[in-house]
Scaffold this motif. Sequence first.
Motif, PDB file in Angstrom:
ATOM      1  N   UNK A 259       0.868  -1.186   0.000  1.00 20.12           N
ATOM      2  CA  UNK A 259       0.000   0.000   0.000  1.00 20.12           C
ATOM      3  C   UNK A 259       0.901   1.230   0.000  1.00 20.12           C
ATOM      4  N   UNK A 260       0.589   2.197  -0.870  1.00 20.02           N
ATOM      5  CA  UNK A 260       1.343   3.451  -0.946  1.00 20.02           C
ATOM      6  C   UNK A 260       0.385   4.586  -0.576  1.00 20.02           C
ATOM      7  N   UNK A 261       0.502   5.072   0.641  1.00 21.53           N
ATOM      8  CA  UNK A 261      -0.436   6.079   1.137  1.00 21.53           C
ATOM      9  C   UNK A 261       0.299   7.318   1.632  1.00 21.53           C
ATOM     10  N   UNK A 262      -0.409   8.425   1.700  1.00 20.63           N
ATOM     11  CA  UNK A 262       0.237   9.633   2.220  1.00 20.63           C
ATOM     12  C   UNK A 262      -0.583  10.879   1.951  1.00 20.63           C
TER      13      UNK A 262
ATOM     14  N   UNK B   6      -3.127  12.381  10.551  1.00 21.91           N
ATOM     15  CA  UNK B   6      -3.728  11.674   9.417  1.00 21.91           C
ATOM     16  C   UNK B   6      -2.755  10.652   8.811  1.00 21.91           C
ATOM     17  N   UNK B   7      -1.499  11.065   8.709  1.00 21.04           N
ATOM     18  CA  UNK B   7      -0.492  10.164   8.156  1.00 21.04           C
ATOM     19  C   UNK B   7      -0.306   8.924   9.013  1.00 21.04           C
ATOM     20  N   UNK B   8      -0.202   9.117  10.306  1.00 20.18           N
ATOM     21  CA  UNK B   8      -0.039   8.006  11.247  1.00 20.18           C
ATOM     22  C   UNK B   8      -1.260   7.087  11.199  1.00 20.18           C
ATOM     23  N   UNK B   9      -2.449   7.682  11.195  1.00 27.17           N
ATOM     24  CA  UNK B   9      -3.686   6.891  11.164  1.00 27.17           C
ATOM     25  C   UNK B   9      -3.774   6.051   9.890  1.00 27.17           C
ATOM     26  N   UNK B  10      -3.372   6.636   8.757  1.00 23.73           N
ATOM     27  CA  UNK B  10      -3.432   5.913   7.481  1.00 23.73           C
ATOM     28  C   UNK B  10      -2.476   4.732   7.466  1.00 23.73           C
ATOM     29  N   UNK B  11      -1.263   4.950   7.953  1.00 23.27           N
ATOM     30  CA  UNK B  11      -0.274   3.871   7.991  1.00 23.27           C
ATOM     31  C   UNK B  11      -0.742   2.754   8.917  1.00 23.27           C
TER      32      UNK B  11
ATOM     33  N   UNK C  20       7.429  14.300  10.673  1.00 20.35           N
ATOM     34  CA  UNK C  20       6.429  13.488   9.964  1.00 20.35           C
ATOM     35  C   UNK C  20       6.968  12.085   9.710  1.00 20.35           C
ATOM     36  N   UNK C  21       8.193  12.017   9.198  1.00 17.25           N
ATOM     37  CA  UNK C  21       8.795  10.726   8.832  1.00 17.25           C
ATOM     38  C   UNK C  21       8.998   9.850  10.075  1.00 17.25           C
ATOM     39  N   UNK C  22       9.467  10.448  11.166  1.00 20.34           N
ATOM     40  CA  UNK C  22       9.646   9.683  12.402  1.00 20.34           C
ATOM     41  C   UNK C  22       8.313   9.101  12.876  1.00 20.34           C
ATOM     42  N   UNK C  23       7.245   9.899  12.802  1.00 18.47           N
ATOM     43  CA  UNK C  23       5.935   9.463  13.280  1.00 18.47           C
ATOM     44  C   UNK C  23       5.377   8.315  12.442  1.00 18.47           C
ATOM     45  N   UNK C  24       5.511   8.401  11.093  1.00 16.25           N
ATOM     46  CA  UNK C  24       4.933   7.341  10.252  1.00 16.25           C
ATOM     47  C   UNK C  24       5.757   6.056  10.315  1.00 16.25           C
ATOM     48  N   UNK C  25       7.061   6.178  10.557  1.00 14.22           N
ATOM     49  CA  UNK C  25       7.872   4.963  10.746  1.00 14.22           C
ATOM     50  C   UNK C  25       7.468   4.275  12.052  1.00 14.22           C
ATOM     51  N   UNK C  26       7.261   5.075  13.090  1.00 13.24           N
ATOM     52  CA  UNK C  26       6.779   4.509  14.361  1.00 13.24           C
ATOM     53  C   UNK C  26       5.434   3.814  14.185  1.00 13.24           C
TER      54      UNK C  26
END
Length: 388
Positions: free
Chosen positions: A96-99, A121-126, A154-160
């Motif tokens: 899945x490619x989301x963002x 929103x980014x964290x929730x989507x991932x 942003x990047x740190x949060x979505x990786x987490x």
Amino acid sequence: MENKVDIFDTTLRDGEQVPGCRLNTQQKVMIAKSLEELGVDIIEAGFPISSPGDFESVTEISKNVTNPIVCGLTRAVEKDIDCAVEALKFAKRPRIHTGLGTSDQHVFTKLKITREQVIERGVAAVKYAKKFIEDVEFYAEDAGRTDNEYLAKVIEAVINAGATVVNIPDTTGYCIPEEYGQKIKYLMENVPNIHKATISTHCHNDLGMATANSLSGVQNGARQVECTINGIGERAGNTSLEEVVMAIRKHKWLDFTTNIDATQIYPISVLVSETMNMPVQANKAIVGRNAFAHSSGIHQDGFLKNRDNYEIIAPEEVGVEKSSIVLTARSGRAALNHRIAVLGVELTKEELDIVYGKFLELADKLQVIGDKELKILLSTHLEKTLDF
């Protein structure tokens, strides 16, 4: 392998967004199979929720390819992700490619939310996508114009949240290579959990620097490059797959590798061009019709003595049959004599001088002198009878 660069091909998604280049499912599957033969690591098969046709294409590509990861694009919206999950259910290796947008331009004028809400929103989507598919890539749209400090958050949060790949798009083709490379380097040095994900480049060509920016990204830590065949894509296009791959191959000091079978580059270039009705410009690097053509006398003479004088890539490396010597008013005696010899005729120096003078007169009238014109020229101006 640490220095292996994954090639993520988005010809069938970003490339197909070019006006007039819409493909049907059968055509998409045909190109996807050729991309698999080429050796791409990831195929972005489409944007499933955008249309029934795109949904069908992602589904059928998922059924028909085995080795590459098959990727479906979504917005950071649950219904998009649900749709992509359904379209990818037959994929052997789904992604899945989301963002969503992260630049102030996108946050405040397009999304019209706060920076904090973008992260939410980014964290929730991932997290939502991870419930269904393990491999989740997050794109920070317009990262090229995003403040680095905020982008790192942003990047740190979505990786987490579980992102396995983080895509840093130069969506508008705004960056120059030093700037884009420094952005990737900043993330490598300032995102504590960056080692848990692969950094991806996704560069557009609005200022003509998509390939240079992608390579700068790789030099600074990115290990995935998002690109298209022939560099097609929105507006001025995307990073050209063939340019990135051959630049990596030719500059061995960079010490990077890809899985691409370079001999398949020209055949798939022709396939994509013809299927999408998108002509390749004559002087396009690697795959343009003039990429291995020589018409200047000085160049032709040097090439005939040693091809390495004017070619850094052998045409056979990328699936082109051979180089060509094109006879024009700029051509010299060496090229003319070579072409005449190919026709099976040997000339003395005196005969060559006579023919060359007449050749220049004709070449000034015609754009290119072909074999037909050359045979007439030889028969007309040499006393001996020539048997063709």
